[in-house]
Design an enzyme around this catalytic site. Structure first.
Site, PDB file in Angstrom:
ATOM      1  CE  LYS A 162       3.633   1.149  -5.754  1.00 32.66           C
ATOM      2  NZ  LYS A 162       3.372   2.358  -4.970  1.00 32.66           N
ATOM      3  CB  CYS A 202      -4.759   4.702  -4.281  1.00 35.29           C
ATOM      4  SG  CYS A 202      -3.947   6.216  -4.760  1.00 35.29           S
TER       5      CYS A 202
HETATM    6  N1  C6P Z   1       0.518   2.440  -4.351  1.00 38.87           N
HETATM    7  C1  C6P Z   1       0.886   3.739  -2.367  1.00 38.87           C
HETATM    8  O1  C6P Z   1       1.269   4.749  -1.754  1.00 38.87           O
HETATM    9  P1  C6P Z   1       1.575   2.683  -9.830  1.00 38.87           P
HETATM   10  O2  C6P Z   1       1.065   3.997  -9.367  1.00 38.87           O
HETATM   11  O3  C6P Z   1       1.000   2.265 -11.163  1.00 38.87           O
HETATM   12  O4  C6P Z   1       3.059   2.583  -9.798  1.00 38.87           O
HETATM   13  O5  C6P Z   1       1.111   1.608  -8.734  1.00 38.87           O
HETATM   14  C2  C6P Z   1      -0.239   1.481  -8.409  1.00 38.87           C
HETATM   15  C3  C6P Z   1      -0.434   0.492  -7.304  1.00 38.87           C
HETATM   16  C4  C6P Z   1      -1.085  -0.687  -7.564  1.00 38.87           C
HETATM   17  N2  C6P Z   1      -1.260  -1.628  -6.628  1.00 38.87           N
HETATM   18  C5  C6P Z   1      -0.814  -1.453  -5.373  1.00 38.87           C
HETATM   19  C6  C6P Z   1      -1.018  -2.544  -4.371  1.00 38.87           C
HETATM   20  C7  C6P Z   1      -0.156  -0.269  -5.035  1.00 38.87           C
HETATM   21  O6  C6P Z   1       0.283  -0.104  -3.787  1.00 38.87           O
HETATM   22  C8  C6P Z   1       0.016   0.744  -6.011  1.00 38.87           C
HETATM   23  C9  C6P Z   1       0.670   2.049  -5.672  1.00 38.87           C
HETATM   24  C10 C6P Z   1       1.169   3.618  -3.838  1.00 38.87           C
HETATM   25  O7  C6P Z   1       0.287   2.830  -1.799  1.00 38.87           O
HETATM   26  C11 C6P Z   1       0.809   4.873  -4.575  1.00 38.87           C
HETATM   27  S1  C6P Z   1      -0.907   5.197  -4.566  1.00 38.87           S
END
Ligand code: C6P
Length: 605
Positions: A414, A553
């Site tokens: 990100k 999510c």
């Molecule tokens: N949100 C979104 O489209 P990972 O998948 O481990 O890199 O990140 C998880 C995660 C945890 N906390 C927050 C606040 C997030 O936004 C995310 C990832 C993406 O909103 C993919 S679901």
């Protein structure tokens, strides 16, 4: 040789003159011969430096330590400070040489001088990082920590206090960086345009050849050439495994991997590099804390305080912990304007609360939470804090020392880095107290057939071969972001969000979720009356605009809002106001399309 140990400056000079690797090895072995004899009775487990591949024993030379130092003038205490001498030995000839260098560096100094002594510049001058195998480098680091530990104990005894507090004056290997306080200089359109040129994908087209407008940055960002080239360079020029082999490629790869850890430390302003644990992302970082810290510290009837705006990654691991321990999860509500109800949240901190886990920025509402104040309140209630910074670290400055959070998690993908790499920051004392999460290679100090000793931080939490190149590329991404400036990035995104709010305000049936732009990051999530989020995203996609549709999510949040899905545009520094206007224009097209569909003959309204 059995002559006296040369002075440190003499060693540095001699090393600089030796360019041949074999000659340097010979000199190192010669230096080892200069060590004062080490008493056999002191070759005990207590005096053995843990973390070295070979045996290294190190003690204070009681006969010599304790003579008083001349006053340095900096403090009244200085006159009574002892100058310390050390004795050390190893069963490996080369390591004896390294030990000799350390003794030359540290002997005859006061405890406070030892604690303040920056070894990195010394190792740099001796080119030890590239000269030594990664395992030997780690061992050297362990020796330094051991010496510092002894110095700390002497100092604590001298001033009749507990362990010496780590301050900016004596903190090891940390460059003190001032926090930027000057006014933010906004990114100009020309700068944004130049930055866009660094991202090949932003110049591409999608679908039927329409130019891409990428507004799905909260899901993942795009990568600049600097990151792509770093990945290619690693595989083409020096790739090897880390912390294992004794050959040059392994040393170079390890150096780059550990360099990336230093970049993360610098970004977060963490006090210590080993407080930075590489994980595969935010999700695995939260799981690490839930399983390792959680199983040790949370029991039946205890409470974990969450907020209703959490991502599943900051809910499900705690639900799994609750299933195993019988603890209870509590969810703090929103206020009516889409922010966290801070009073309600504070009221939910009880004597049963063990940990408060909250997002710094909601991935749906865009809400920027007052994480410093929340951390302060949680700590006042004796509660450990975990911050999900997945939507924060890429967009605005987060200083972990200022924040004082116990754990902070975020993902590389990100913030311009590769997918599959992320970070758990944890305070040293907490990480030290936690058992390893995963078992395997690299995370051990010793293994016998019936037990193992975990390695020191950060290796203790990095079992197996890590995502090496991904970590190195994350380092490149961080350097890229730092060159722009996190403050400027945040400023630009707020401007884009304001533009989006303004442009969307007059579109009939479009409802923005979350608070006003001044309380948000660069996220504009909305619903459109009469259309499913997925359908809206499809219409935008046909015009080249990438947004995300669904529950993002965050199903509990959507349930609470009475929604099954929403549509989300999320911005980064490479987006422009012109793109935001194109996006709003496309929403108007969608509005007309769905209005026409609703009034088609035979369609009930
Ligand atoms: N949100 C979104 O489209 P990972 O998948 O481990 O890199 O990140 C998880 C995660 C945890 N906390 C927050 C606040 C997030 O936004 C995310 C990832 C993406 O909103 C993919 S679901």
């Amino acid at each position: 040789m059995a002559s006296a140990l040369p002075r440190l400056d003499e060693i540095v000079e001699e090393f600089a003159e030796l360019t041949d690797g074999t000659e340097r090895l010979e000199y190192l072995i010669e230096l080892g011969d200069c060590l004062t004899a080490f008493p056999d009775s002191a070759r005990t487990e207590a005096n053995r430096v843990q973390g070295c591949q070979s045996n290294v024993w190190l003690i204070l030379d009681a006969a010599l330590s304790g003579s008083t130092a001349t006053a340095s003038g900096s403090s009244g205490l200085a006159a009574s400070e002892p100058r310390l001498k050390f004795l050390a030995d190893s069963d490996a000839p080369m390591v004896r040489g390294l030990v000799a260098i350390l003794l030359a560096a540290f002997s005859n100094r006061t405890p406070r001088e030892i604690l303040a002594f920056g070894v990195e510049p010394l190792f740099e001058r001796l080119k030890l990082r590239t000269f030594l195998s990664p395992m030997r480098s780690n061992g050297l680091h362990s020796m330094v920590l051991f010496v510092r530990g002894l110095a700390e104990r002497v100092e604590a005894a001298r001033i009749g206090a507990g362990p010496v507090a780590v301050t900016s004056a004596n903190r090891p290997n940390v460059s003190a960086e001032p926090v930027a306080t000057e006014r933010v200089v906004p990114l100009t359109d020309e700068e944004v345009s130049r930055l866009r040129d660094d991202f090949p994908i932003l110049a591409t087209t999608v679908g039927d050849g329409v130019p891409l407008i990428y507004l799905d940055n909260a899901a993942t960002t795009q990568r600049p050439r600097a990151v792509i080239d770093t990945i290619r360079e690693a595989y083409e020029c020096y790739f090897s495994n880390v912390h294992r082999g004794g050959h040059s490629l392994a040393a170079r790869t390890t150096e780059r991997y550990e360099g990336a850890r230093e970049s993360v430390r610098r970004l977060l302003n963490a006090a210590r590099k080993h407080e930075v644990i590489f994980t595969s992302g935010t999700t695995s970082a939260v799981n690490l804390v839930a399983q390792s810290w959680g199983l040790e510290n949370v029991g039946s009837g205890d409470e974990i305080l969450l907020t209703i705006m959490e991502h599943h990654s900051n809910i499900v691991p705690w639900q799994q912990l609750a299933a195993r321990t019988g603890c209870r999860l509590r969810f703090a509500p929103l206020s009516t304007d889409g922010r966290l109800d801070l009073d309600a949240w504070t009221g939910m901190l009880t004597e049963r609360t063990r940990l408060a886990a909250f997002t710094a920025v909601s991935n749906v509402l865009g809400t920027v939470n007052p994480i410093e104040e929340m951390t302060r309140r949680a700590h006042a209630a004796g509660v450990v804090v975990m911050v999900d910074a997945a939507q924060s670290v890429p967009h605005q400055r987060l200083d972990v020392q200022r924040l004082d959070a116990d754990f902070v998690a975020f993902s590389g993908h990100k913030m311009l880095g590769p997918a599959g790499i992320g970070v758990l920051y944890g305070k040293e004392a907490l990480l030290e107290s936690m058992p390893p999460f995963l078992g395997g290679g690299s995370m051990i100090r010793t293994v016998t057939t019936d037990r193992f000793e975990p390695a020191m931080l950060p290796a203790k939490f990095e079992a197996g071969t890590p995502p090496i190149v991904d970590a190195i590329a994350l380092g490149a991404a961080i350097e890229y972001l730092e060159r722009i400036g996190l403050e400027r990035i945040h400023h630009h995104e707020v401007r884009l969000c304001q533009a989006a709010h303004a442009a969307m305000a007059d579109i009939d049936g479009v409802e923005l979720l979350g608070p006003a732009p001044e309380h948000k990051g660069g996220i504009a999530t909305f619903t459109m009356r009469g259309a499913h989020a997925d359908e809206v995203a499809k219409v935008l996609d046909a015009q080249g605009i990438a947004v995300r549709a669904g529950h993002h999510c965050a199903m509990p949040l959507h349930d609470r809002l009475g929604l099954s899905a929403s549509c989300r545009a999320s911005f980064y520094f490479y987006n422009t106001v012109a793109e935001v206007e194109r996006f709003a224009e496309s929403l108007r097209t969608a509005r007309r399309l769905f209005d026409r569909a609703a009034t088609r003959p035979g369609k009930s309204t």
